[in-house]
Design a protein around this motif. Sequence first.
Motif, PDB file in Angstrom:
ATOM      1  N   ARG A  82       3.096  -0.146 -14.125  1.00 17.26           N
ATOM      2  CA  ARG A  82       3.398   0.729 -12.553  1.00 17.26           C
ATOM      3  C   ARG A  82       3.946  -0.241 -11.783  1.00 17.26           C
ATOM      4  O   ARG A  82       3.079  -1.262 -11.587  1.00 17.26           O
ATOM      5  CB  ARG A  82       2.171   1.392 -12.109  1.00 17.26           C
ATOM      6  CG  ARG A  82       2.523   2.351 -11.140  1.00 17.26           C
ATOM      7  CD  ARG A  82       1.533   3.319 -10.763  1.00 17.26           C
ATOM      8  NE  ARG A  82       1.696   4.038  -9.642  1.00 17.26           N
ATOM      9  CZ  ARG A  82       1.156   4.263  -8.527  1.00 17.26           C
ATOM     10  NH1 ARG A  82      -0.285   3.178  -8.233  1.00 17.26           N
ATOM     11  NH2 ARG A  82       1.361   4.812  -7.323  1.00 17.26           N
ATOM     12  N   THR A 126       4.840  -0.829  -7.862  1.00 20.06           N
ATOM     13  CA  THR A 126       4.811  -0.171  -6.394  1.00 20.06           C
ATOM     14  C   THR A 126       5.220  -1.464  -5.445  1.00 20.06           C
ATOM     15  O   THR A 126       5.485  -2.505  -5.660  1.00 20.06           O
ATOM     16  CB  THR A 126       3.462   0.464  -6.267  1.00 20.06           C
ATOM     17  OG1 THR A 126       2.325  -0.499  -6.182  1.00 20.06           O
ATOM     18  CG2 THR A 126       3.207   1.573  -7.093  1.00 20.06           C
ATOM     19  N   ARG A 146       6.347  -6.596  -3.911  1.00 22.57           N
ATOM     20  CA  ARG A 146       6.198  -5.848  -5.290  1.00 22.57           C
ATOM     21  C   ARG A 146       4.880  -6.121  -5.892  1.00 22.57           C
ATOM     22  O   ARG A 146       4.251  -7.121  -5.874  1.00 22.57           O
ATOM     23  CB  ARG A 146       7.424  -6.444  -6.020  1.00 22.57           C
ATOM     24  CG  ARG A 146       8.656  -6.089  -5.505  1.00 22.57           C
ATOM     25  CD  ARG A 146       9.655  -6.259  -6.793  1.00 22.57           C
ATOM     26  NE  ARG A 146      11.007  -5.993  -6.485  1.00 22.57           N
ATOM     27  CZ  ARG A 146      11.985  -7.048  -6.092  1.00 22.57           C
ATOM     28  NH1 ARG A 146      11.671  -8.339  -5.955  1.00 22.57           N
ATOM     29  NH2 ARG A 146      13.178  -6.595  -5.575  1.00 22.57           N
ATOM     30  N   ASP A 202       7.712   5.699 -10.984  1.00 20.38           N
ATOM     31  CA  ASP A 202       7.442   4.343 -10.992  1.00 20.38           C
ATOM     32  C   ASP A 202       6.674   3.687 -12.075  1.00 20.38           C
ATOM     33  O   ASP A 202       6.241   2.237 -12.064  1.00 20.38           O
ATOM     34  CB  ASP A 202       6.885   3.856  -9.688  1.00 20.38           C
ATOM     35  CG  ASP A 202       5.213   4.326  -9.614  1.00 20.38           C
ATOM     36  OD1 ASP A 202       4.592   5.180 -10.591  1.00 20.38           O
ATOM     37  OD2 ASP A 202       4.576   4.552  -8.600  1.00 20.38           O
TER      38      ASP A 202
END
Length: 353
Positions: free
Chosen positions: A349, A351, A278, A159
């Motif tokens: 990153r 996630t 997100r 990710d």
Amino acid sequence: MTTPLASEPFGQLPDRGAATLFTLESAVLRVRITDYGGRMVSIEAPDRDGRRGHVLLGFDNVAAYLQYGGSFGTLLGRYANRIAGAVISLDGKTYDLSNNSGADMLHGGAIGFNRVVWSVLTAQAEPVPKLVLTHVSPDGDQGFPGEVTARATYELEADTLALTLEARTTKPTVINLSAHPYFNLASPSVGDVLGHELSIAADAFLPTDAAQIPTGEIHPVAGTPFDFRHPAQLGSRIRHPDPQLFHGLGYDHCFALNTHGARTLKRAARLRDPVTGRVLEIDTDQVGLQVYTGNKLTGAFAGHGGVVYRQSAGLALEAQDFPDAPHHPNFPSTSLEPNDTYRRIIRYRFTVG
């Protein structure tokens, strides 16, 4: 033998050959990068339901980047952000730089690193997708002293997209490398980013004058619309009648992440879209983070999928050294000597949460 990255033609550049588009893909992300300006062209990341969608403003071919200009997704150099008066002094000598923003230099001058085709050193899909680009900037390029060899390494693992920026010089010079991705975690097709929640690990920011040149102050964020130490919606602050917001037509300021001690990789910012879930987390060892809310996007052109980019269509988060540092001795130095290696890291990153 390593497996090469998937690649495809991205268009022809006048007098500079052809551009290529590379695809880096993991189980989580799909990232496309071109050698023209070392640009991040697109990033697709999953929402809370696992559906991948575009989260980066960009264009479908190099002709569009040439036509619309700007800094969409590009690498920035030799000096990201502004240098007042387009002039620097080193070792008692004055150097006149390319003044491409009124009397000032912006993002390295008229032909900065965003307007060159970088050479490809590595383009491998395994064991992790990696694209290594390099560019040699000759002595005197845009007025800067020293031949500078720059390298940008993109690596994708699960990710996280990591960008490592490196440089060496043949003469004393100044350097400030960065990247300029515009993010919209909801998808650029749904509108602006003013509903996004932003937190920044900064107790201070750099005020600017009306020309957006830092005044030299490092001002506490407490009690100002620049206090993002705790998550806050961008739209809840951007309309405040603060003189600093007038200068940039919104946020276009550098936040001070770390001005003391050794550089360490740490959390700089967290961005969340409450609709899709997100989340983007940015870690870096850079001392500053330029936050720009796309204030000068006018709706005069369209990007991926024919989406028109209007004001605040994306949020640029540019980890970098301080703008105009050569003129402010109290700012961390951006000087680079021939025996030293410049090295900075930025990690993105993605996630959900």
